[in-house]
Design an enzyme around this catalytic site. Sequence first.
Site, PDB file in Angstrom:
ATOM      1  N   ASN A 174      51.166  59.615  33.492  1.00  0.00           N
ATOM      2  CA  ASN A 174      51.464  58.205  33.742  1.00  0.00           C
ATOM      3  C   ASN A 174      52.910  57.986  33.330  1.00  0.00           C
ATOM      4  OD1 ASN A 174      51.586  55.388  33.736  1.00  0.00           O
ATOM      5  ND2 ASN A 174      50.606  55.226  31.733  1.00  0.00           N
ATOM      6  N   GLY A 175      53.735  57.439  34.235  1.00  0.00           N
ATOM      7  CA  GLY A 175      55.128  57.168  33.878  1.00  0.00           C
ATOM      8  C   GLY A 175      56.074  57.827  34.863  1.00  0.00           C
ATOM      9  N   GLU A 199      51.827  37.681  46.807  1.00  0.00           N
ATOM     10  CA  GLU A 199      51.240  38.931  46.334  1.00  0.00           C
ATOM     11  C   GLU A 199      49.831  39.180  46.855  1.00  0.00           C
ATOM     12  OE1 GLU A 199      50.372  37.410  41.764  1.00  0.00           O
ATOM     13  OE2 GLU A 199      50.728  39.518  42.086  1.00  0.00           O
ATOM     14  N   LYS A 206      52.075  33.861  43.770  1.00  0.00           N
ATOM     15  CA  LYS A 206      50.648  34.081  44.000  1.00  0.00           C
ATOM     16  C   LYS A 206      50.385  34.282  45.480  1.00  0.00           C
ATOM     17  CE  LYS A 206      49.552  34.650  40.931  1.00  0.00           C
ATOM     18  NZ  LYS A 206      49.764  34.799  39.496  1.00  0.00           N
ATOM     19  N   GLU A 238      55.572  30.064  40.750  1.00  0.00           N
ATOM     20  CA  GLU A 238      54.287  30.734  40.521  1.00  0.00           C
ATOM     21  C   GLU A 238      53.400  30.628  41.775  1.00  0.00           C
ATOM     22  OE1 GLU A 238      52.956  32.787  38.689  1.00  0.00           O
ATOM     23  OE2 GLU A 238      50.803  32.449  38.690  1.00  0.00           O
ATOM     24  N   HIS A 294      70.990  22.687  48.832  1.00  0.00           N
ATOM     25  CA  HIS A 294      72.087  23.634  48.592  1.00  0.00           C
ATOM     26  C   HIS A 294      71.854  24.963  49.304  1.00  0.00           C
ATOM     27  CE1 HIS A 294      73.842  20.880  45.761  1.00  0.00           C
ATOM     28  NE2 HIS A 294      72.668  20.762  45.163  1.00  0.00           N
ATOM     29  N   CYS A 312      49.531  53.894  36.331  1.00  0.00           N
ATOM     30  CA  CYS A 312      48.566  54.984  36.423  1.00  0.00           C
ATOM     31  C   CYS A 312      47.705  54.978  35.155  1.00  0.00           C
ATOM     32  CB  CYS A 312      49.191  56.371  36.541  1.00  0.00           C
ATOM     33  SG  CYS A 312      50.330  56.547  37.911  1.00  0.00           S
ATOM     34  N   ARG A 368      45.282  49.836  36.487  1.00  0.00           N
ATOM     35  CA  ARG A 368      46.621  50.409  36.320  1.00  0.00           C
ATOM     36  C   ARG A 368      47.158  51.001  37.618  1.00  0.00           C
ATOM     37  NH1 ARG A 368      47.393  50.965  30.781  1.00  0.00           N
ATOM     38  NH2 ARG A 368      49.185  52.278  31.162  1.00  0.00           N
ATOM     39  N   TRP A 428      49.271  54.865  40.534  1.00  0.00           N
ATOM     40  CA  TRP A 428      50.144  53.875  41.148  1.00  0.00           C
ATOM     41  C   TRP A 428      51.400  54.659  41.511  1.00  0.00           C
ATOM     42  CZ3 TRP A 428      55.004  51.634  40.107  1.00  0.00           C
ATOM     43  CH2 TRP A 428      55.299  50.488  40.857  1.00  0.00           C
ATOM     44  N   LYS A 456      47.899  46.198  37.768  1.00  0.00           N
ATOM     45  CA  LYS A 456      47.735  45.149  36.757  1.00  0.00           C
ATOM     46  C   LYS A 456      48.617  45.388  35.536  1.00  0.00           C
ATOM     47  CE  LYS A 456      45.406  41.525  35.335  1.00  0.00           C
ATOM     48  NZ  LYS A 456      45.963  40.293  35.903  1.00  0.00           N
TER      49      LYS A 456
HETATM   50  C1  F6R Z   1      51.387  38.176  39.081  1.00  0.00           C
HETATM   51  C2  F6R Z   1      51.225  39.038  37.933  1.00  0.00           C
HETATM   52  C3  F6R Z   1      52.423  39.766  37.428  1.00  0.00           C
HETATM   53  C4  F6R Z   1      52.368  39.903  35.900  1.00  0.00           C
HETATM   54  C5  F6R Z   1      53.532  40.777  35.410  1.00  0.00           C
HETATM   55  C6  F6R Z   1      53.572  40.877  33.908  1.00  0.00           C
HETATM   56  O1  F6R Z   1      50.197  37.550  39.424  1.00  0.00           O
HETATM   57  O2  F6R Z   1      50.153  39.187  37.415  1.00  0.00           O
HETATM   58  O3  F6R Z   1      53.598  39.161  37.836  1.00  0.00           O
HETATM   59  O4  F6R Z   1      52.438  38.641  35.330  1.00  0.00           O
HETATM   60  O5  F6R Z   1      53.392  42.064  35.953  1.00  0.00           O
HETATM   61  O6  F6R Z   1      52.412  41.454  33.410  1.00  0.00           O
HETATM   62  P1  F6R Z   1      51.993  41.275  31.904  1.00  0.00           P
HETATM   63  O7  F6R Z   1      51.653  39.839  31.699  1.00  0.00           O
HETATM   64  O8  F6R Z   1      50.808  42.171  31.730  1.00  0.00           O
HETATM   65  O9  F6R Z   1      53.170  41.683  31.069  1.00  0.00           O
END
Ligand code: F6R
Length: 607
Positions: free
Chosen positions: A98-99, A486, A483, A479, A502, A2, A27, A74, A602
């Site tokens: 926020n929190g 998500e 990607k 990764e 396995h 948030c 956020r 969020w 983010k």
């Molecule tokens: C995936 C992604 C997340 C962040 C994770 C950590 O694409 O962006 O998995 O990598 O939330 O975020 P930071 O790097 O801001 O600590």
Amino acid sequence: MCGIVGIVGRAPVAPLIVDALKRLEYRGYDSAGVATIDHGRLGRRRAEGKLVNLEKRLGEEPLDGTIGIGHTRWATHGVPNETNAHPHFSNDVAIVHNGIIENFAELRSSLIADGYEFASQTDTEVVAHLVSRELAKGLGPVEAAHNALKQLEGAFALAIMFRGDEDMIIGARNGPPLAVGHGEGEMYLGSDAIALAPFTNAITYLEDGDWAVVRRGGMEIFDIEGKPVDRKRQQSIGSSYLVDKGNYRHFMEKEIYEQPEVVSHTLAHYLDFANGVAKDFETPFDFGKIDRLAISACGTAYLAGLVGKYWFERHARLPVDIDIASEFRYREMPLSKQSGALFISQSGETADTLASLRYCRQEGLPIGAIVNVRESTIARESDGIFPTLAGPEIGVASTKAFTCQLSVLASLAVKAAAARGEVDAEGEKLLVRQLSEAPKLANQTLKLAGQIEKLARDLSHYKHVLYLGRDTNYPLAMEGALKLKEISYIHAEGYAAGELKHGPIALIDEQMPVIVIAPHDRIFEKTVSNMQEVAARGGKIILITDAKGAKHSTIDTLDTIIVPDVPEIISPIVYSLPIQMLAYYTAVFMGTDVDQPRNLAKSVTVE
Ligand code: F6R
């Protein structure tokens, strides 16, 4: 998560609050709201979904008032609808948060017993009623807020406003970040300095346990006991410009294409290409003296760290313990006093990563952090930072921050290798030269977009996808899967290719494409065997390799993506691009909200 904003201003603040919220939408974007006080009237507008909905609402029903608070959400407690959107009111009190308030259930019961009625399912509303209850005892607003704060457990950043005092917002921080901005006859509160950048770059960051009384004429900060504390005012370097997409359809696409440039900037920050050495930059620990490195991070940043482990161990013979931060912080790992601790975070605000950092601080370890946001809490609490020079990353799915994190880790591995005497001058020169080729090769790899886009159309018809890789391509497989899931919402998993037999091999059939990331390296043949196992069971293979790998694989594939030949050390950087593009174009075909995928944010400041 948030984002919160507060302004005690001179002109109507609602449009300014919306402007600041735009910079905080990373956020969370489940709902948004603004409240103002105008000549004794407390008003609010709220809307479910993204900020554009709130803007529309404000267009239809504007809000006057020169004091106000705002929020972009969020969701944690309660579904993302208008009723649960902030600000929350209780009598004369308005609040954004926020929190997470961890003791909200008991506080809620006690407030209900005292006759307080709850309009929402949020934990935030508890705080509004709590302050209101303190006011009802006859306390003034400042004492009421302070008393309420003392009853809260959990992680929170708050902005509180009172009908009856149009010159005061109270801000409080315990965990998630909160900055106070100093203006000319106006003052601001915001989750970060970037939110406040159009108004001021004079910033004071609250520390954990701080609360601030912010008025047009200035502010005072107190600790939780109510004693005044001194926090320094700093010049923020946050840009006041909102980054735009240019000619790209999405920020994610733009950020994918920016990678050759930002990787180049990042590598050049650490490496002296002309002399073929790692530069003489400051480090929080001496790579030559530590006996272990403990890395922790979350999500994509964790996967960057996992690639880093291979590099530090291979090139510098430095053992690395790597953990997902939310596990590390609770597993009470014994840490040798000769260890260094390294945290990786794009935002620099991730709650679990920050908590791991604080654990290592308590254990007396020197702390380094690879961060993209240099003014973030993780950056400020570290002994030294290793910045990534990715620039603002707006797409929620990390792309350029990841390859820049890899660029820093590779550079640090070279520095560590030299410091530990594991490479001689020639060896160091070779690694530096190889790394210098990454931007050029990344650029060539971007030219595969047309082929990858076609393949993505096919991939978008599947429900499950498996990614396989060995060595540094194992974290890349994870990764790639992260990607894809998500942003396209297709279920995907990344596995070490050798683990296939396995368990996961049971999943293989013609409905399960298997994406194999396998440059022609010393273990390529092993991965070919794994591909044979998939092919023998009717699995469809998409192979990402180089020309030699394509020639030697001798297996029918659904498609083979041929990446330029790359030196081993830069392979994870270059191979990141096709997996990002594949996820991106698949999501575009699926018609999902690529830059702001559902349920994500983010900056993850909750635990
Ligand atoms: C995936 C992604 C997340 C962040 C994770 C950590 O694409 O962006 O998995 O990598 O939330 O975020 P930071 O790097 O801001 O600590």
